[in-house]
Design a protein around this motif. Structure first.
Motif, PDB file in Angstrom:
ATOM      1  N   ASP A 155      17.356  30.842  49.231  1.00 17.19           N
ATOM      2  CA  ASP A 155      17.849  30.049  48.708  1.00 17.19           C
ATOM      3  C   ASP A 155      17.059  30.360  46.974  1.00 17.19           C
ATOM      4  O   ASP A 155      16.305  30.622  46.549  1.00 17.19           O
ATOM      5  N   THR A 156      18.568  30.169  46.240  1.00 22.30           N
ATOM      6  CA  THR A 156      18.367  30.240  44.646  1.00 22.30           C
ATOM      7  C   THR A 156      18.424  29.390  44.217  1.00 22.30           C
ATOM      8  O   THR A 156      19.481  28.440  44.343  1.00 22.30           O
ATOM      9  N   LEU A 157      17.971  28.674  42.935  1.00 25.52           N
ATOM     10  CA  LEU A 157      17.988  27.480  41.845  1.00 25.52           C
ATOM     11  C   LEU A 157      19.573  27.609  41.278  1.00 25.52           C
ATOM     12  O   LEU A 157      20.169  28.547  41.178  1.00 25.52           O
ATOM     13  N   ALA A 158      20.163  26.927  41.115  1.00 22.32           N
ATOM     14  CA  ALA A 158      21.852  26.599  40.135  1.00 22.32           C
ATOM     15  C   ALA A 158      20.609  25.757  38.932  1.00 22.32           C
ATOM     16  O   ALA A 158      19.599  24.905  39.287  1.00 22.32           O
ATOM     17  N   VAL A 159      21.339  26.228  38.019  1.00 27.88           N
ATOM     18  CA  VAL A 159      21.271  25.421  36.566  1.00 27.88           C
ATOM     19  C   VAL A 159      22.495  24.769  36.207  1.00 27.88           C
ATOM     20  O   VAL A 159      23.807  25.246  36.694  1.00 27.88           O
ATOM     21  N   ASP A 160      21.823  23.720  35.335  1.00 22.50           N
ATOM     22  CA  ASP A 160      23.092  22.843  34.626  1.00 22.50           C
ATOM     23  C   ASP A 160      23.261  24.388  33.652  1.00 22.50           C
ATOM     24  O   ASP A 160      23.183  25.426  33.175  1.00 22.50           O
ATOM     25  N   MET A 161      24.661  24.345  32.662  1.00 21.12           N
ATOM     26  CA  MET A 161      25.008  25.080  31.642  1.00 21.12           C
ATOM     27  C   MET A 161      24.016  25.331  30.403  1.00 21.12           C
ATOM     28  O   MET A 161      24.177  26.322  29.552  1.00 21.12           O
ATOM     29  N   ASP A 162      22.916  24.672  30.440  1.00 22.98           N
ATOM     30  CA  ASP A 162      22.059  24.599  29.678  1.00 22.98           C
ATOM     31  C   ASP A 162      20.353  25.346  30.125  1.00 22.98           C
ATOM     32  O   ASP A 162      19.557  25.358  29.336  1.00 22.98           O
ATOM     33  N   ASN A 163      20.631  25.885  31.404  1.00 20.27           N
ATOM     34  CA  ASN A 163      19.872  26.451  32.287  1.00 20.27           C
ATOM     35  C   ASN A 163      18.575  25.782  32.610  1.00 20.27           C
ATOM     36  O   ASN A 163      17.816  26.022  33.077  1.00 20.27           O
TER      37      ASN A 163
ATOM     38  N   GLN B  10       9.090  31.937  41.461  1.00 15.86           N
ATOM     39  CA  GLN B  10       9.987  32.106  41.962  1.00 15.86           C
ATOM     40  C   GLN B  10      11.222  31.366  40.710  1.00 15.86           C
ATOM     41  O   GLN B  10      11.660  31.404  40.600  1.00 15.86           O
ATOM     42  N   MET B  11      10.660  29.974  40.889  1.00 14.58           N
ATOM     43  CA  MET B  11      12.314  29.222  40.201  1.00 14.58           C
ATOM     44  C   MET B  11      11.532  29.817  39.198  1.00 14.58           C
ATOM     45  O   MET B  11      13.096  29.395  38.593  1.00 14.58           O
ATOM     46  N   LEU B  12      10.791  29.742  38.298  1.00 13.78           N
ATOM     47  CA  LEU B  12      10.784  29.814  37.028  1.00 13.78           C
ATOM     48  C   LEU B  12      11.572  31.182  36.839  1.00 13.78           C
ATOM     49  O   LEU B  12      12.142  31.611  35.407  1.00 13.78           O
ATOM     50  N   SER B  13      11.527  32.100  37.708  1.00 17.82           N
ATOM     51  CA  SER B  13      11.957  33.711  37.715  1.00 17.82           C
ATOM     52  C   SER B  13      13.299  33.617  37.960  1.00 17.82           C
ATOM     53  O   SER B  13      14.108  33.802  36.838  1.00 17.82           O
ATOM     54  N   HIS B  14      14.605  32.710  38.632  1.00 17.23           N
ATOM     55  CA  HIS B  14      15.031  32.343  38.748  1.00 17.23           C
ATOM     56  C   HIS B  14      15.985  31.964  37.615  1.00 17.23           C
ATOM     57  O   HIS B  14      17.116  32.223  36.833  1.00 17.23           O
ATOM     58  N   ILE B  15      14.914  31.273  36.617  1.00 18.67           N
ATOM     59  CA  ILE B  15      15.606  30.263  35.281  1.00 18.67           C
ATOM     60  C   ILE B  15      15.734  31.253  34.436  1.00 18.67           C
ATOM     61  O   ILE B  15      17.125  31.310  32.969  1.00 18.67           O
TER      62      ILE B  15
END
Length: 512
Positions: free
Chosen positions: A244-252, A21-26
């Motif tokens: 809940d969904t993952l948040a990423v930085d500007m470089d994903n 799931q986490m990798l799918s969000h990324i």
């Protein structure tokens, strides 16, 4: 490839989120979420039904005639916090000092229209007397009065209404007492969601507020039961940590908090499809917690709900007949065309251009797929300039055309043609749904199979002074129901009474 630490893996396990799931969000962040492609706005005669008074009476009568045999549920998303409702008041407390300037000078300086309305309508708020009874020092100066009033209303050591869930605030002032949205939903439920002397209501709430809702039901439940003759079965659920969904930085890359943990954020109201999927009833009404009218308008609201439910039951009855026919097999060309026409005309289903060239067995397979879906009847009000979603004909990435409720954030406003379709749309979605979630055999659908994952949102945020990207799941009545069979019906404005700001309580629809 993202490297996960032991701490990350433990955090995922505690939330119930898989590594996949986490990798799918990324991957979603990397690919981006495309804007939807609007074909046309749904209007009366092309996607929206409008009934005459006689037709409405017939639909109401049809629904009433079925009531005693129906298992009905009223599903109320109610986790909204009151803090946003009081945003203008919190800002005022930080920006105004009654010892330094008059309220009139402040209003002239800031052009703060919300505080102007709040000040002028002070005595019309349902909590006016409660607050005034608690203020020790009175002042004739309007600035000091308003400042003291708001301080008492929101202060942590006072009423602390800013901490409350929106559903438990006083919304309506009657002669004997003030009523919360929770209580108004109980009363309203008795009018259209009660069957055989009982009414079932399910509220999705924040876990921290469960005890408060329990206390409110103990207080208002017996009173409303006595007035309505209805016994209430009320239960609650919470938004799941696994949504809940993952948040990423500007470089994903996963955004990390100062303690090194991965930042996850609530996935928005689309997460509630999981909660809805755990419910099972013949008919499920869905309506937001803050959209309640005073009781003088209750019959008009209830009649509108019954019209929607009458449409649902009539169309479902026919859909069930056709679904059973298709399952029996041995369906001839005329019957195939009859089922197809029903899907097109009654359930707004569109077929691919190559449907006619398919074999009979292929056509039957397509028809089975199209007809064996949950059904939603969505009320639509005339557009009065409110922000939010609207009804549109949309083409998805596979070239499939369908009716959808689309938010403005999903539309490419740099595309003039798309922007014009939004600007010229005639109707608005007030979150007013009646749903059927069972097939003709009485088996409940797995609602998670009908979600369009490509209808989420990516938004920019900041945390600890750093920029991040956040992911919001497809909205409950948007992409989370994208593959349902959908009917839009015009409903009267009296059914739409949301309270987004505290000054909305001054509108006539909230004055008893």
């Amino acid at each position: 490839m993202i490297e996960l630490t032991d701490k990350d893996i433990k955090q995922l396990a505690e939330k119930g989120i898989s590594k996949e799931q986490m990798l799918s969000h990324i991957n979603t962040f990397k690919e981006g979420i495309p804007f939807v492609k609007l074909e046309n706005a749904a209007v009366i005669g092309n996607g929206i039904l409008k009934f005459s008074d006689a037709e409405e009476k017939e639909l109401i009568s049809f629904y009433d005639s079925k009531l005693k045999d129906l298992d009905i549920l009223k599903f109320v998303p109610a986790s909204g916090a009151a803090s946003r409702m009081f945003k203008a008041l919190f800002s005022f407390l930080g920006a105004y000092s009654p010892s330094e300037e008059t309220l009139e000078a402040y209003l002239t300086r800031t052009n703060d229209n919300d505080i102007k309305k709040f000040s002028e309508g002070l005595e019309r708020f349902p909590f006016y007397q409660k607050v005034m009874d608690r203020i020790a020092v009175r002042s004739d100066a309007q600035g000091e009065k308003v400042f003291s009033f708001i301080t008492e209303l929101l202060g942590e050591n006072a009423l602390n209404y800013g901490f409350y869930p929106k559903g438990l605030l006083p919304f309506h002032k009657y002669e004997a007492s003030a009523a919360t949205p929770f209580e108004e939903h109980l009363k309203e439920g008795a009018l259209y969601a009660g069957s055989n002397g009982k009414a079932n209501l399910h509220f999705t709430i924040s876990e921290q507020h469960e005890e408060m809702f329990g206390e409110e039901f103990k207080s208002s439940g017996p009173k409303v039961s006595a007035d309505t003759g209805i016994t209430y079965n009320v239960d609650y659920s919470f938004q799941k940590p696994s949504t809940d969904t993952l948040a990423v930085d500007m470089d994903n890359n996963p955004f990390r908090n100062e303690d090194g943990s991965v930042l996850f954020r609530p996935g928005g109201h689309g997460a509630l499809i999981q909660n809805l999927n755990e419910q099972d009833a013949d008919v499920i009404f869905i309506k937001n917690i803050d959209n309640v009218a005073v009781m003088k308008d209750a019959k008009a609201v209830a009649d509108s709900k019954k019209v929607l439910a009458g449409v649902l039951l009539k169309e479902q009855e026919k859909a069930f007949e056709y679904a059973a026919l298709l399952d029996k097999g041995d369906v001839d060309d005329a019957q195939i065309e009859e089922v197809r026409n029903f899907l097109v005309t009654n359930l707004n289903v569109r077929f691919s251009d190559d449907f006619d060239s398919k074999s009979n067995s292929e056509k039957i397979s397509v028809l089975k797929d199209k007809i064996n879906r949950p059904i939603r009847i969505c009320g639509m009000v005339k557009n009065e300039g409110e922000p939010g979603g609207g009804p549109f004909w949309v083409t998805n990435g596979k070239g499939e055309v369908s009716l959808q409720i689309i938010e403005s954030a999903q539309i490419d406003m740099d595309d003039q043609q798309q922007a014009d379709l939004l600007k010229n749309s005639t109707h608005f979605n007030p979150v007013d749904l009646v749903c059927a979630v069972r097939n003709y055999k009485g088996e409940k659908y797995d609602l998670l199979k009908f979600v369009d994952e490509k209808q989420g949102f990516i938004t920019g945020k900041t945390k600890d002074g750093k920029e991040l990207k956040a992911l919001e799941l497809p909205g409950l009545w948007n992409g989370a129901m994208a593959f349902w069979n959908t009917i839009f019906v015009e409903v009267p404005l009296v059914t739409f009474n949301p309270v987004k700001s505290v000054v909305d309580l001054l509108k006539d629809s909230h004055q008893a």
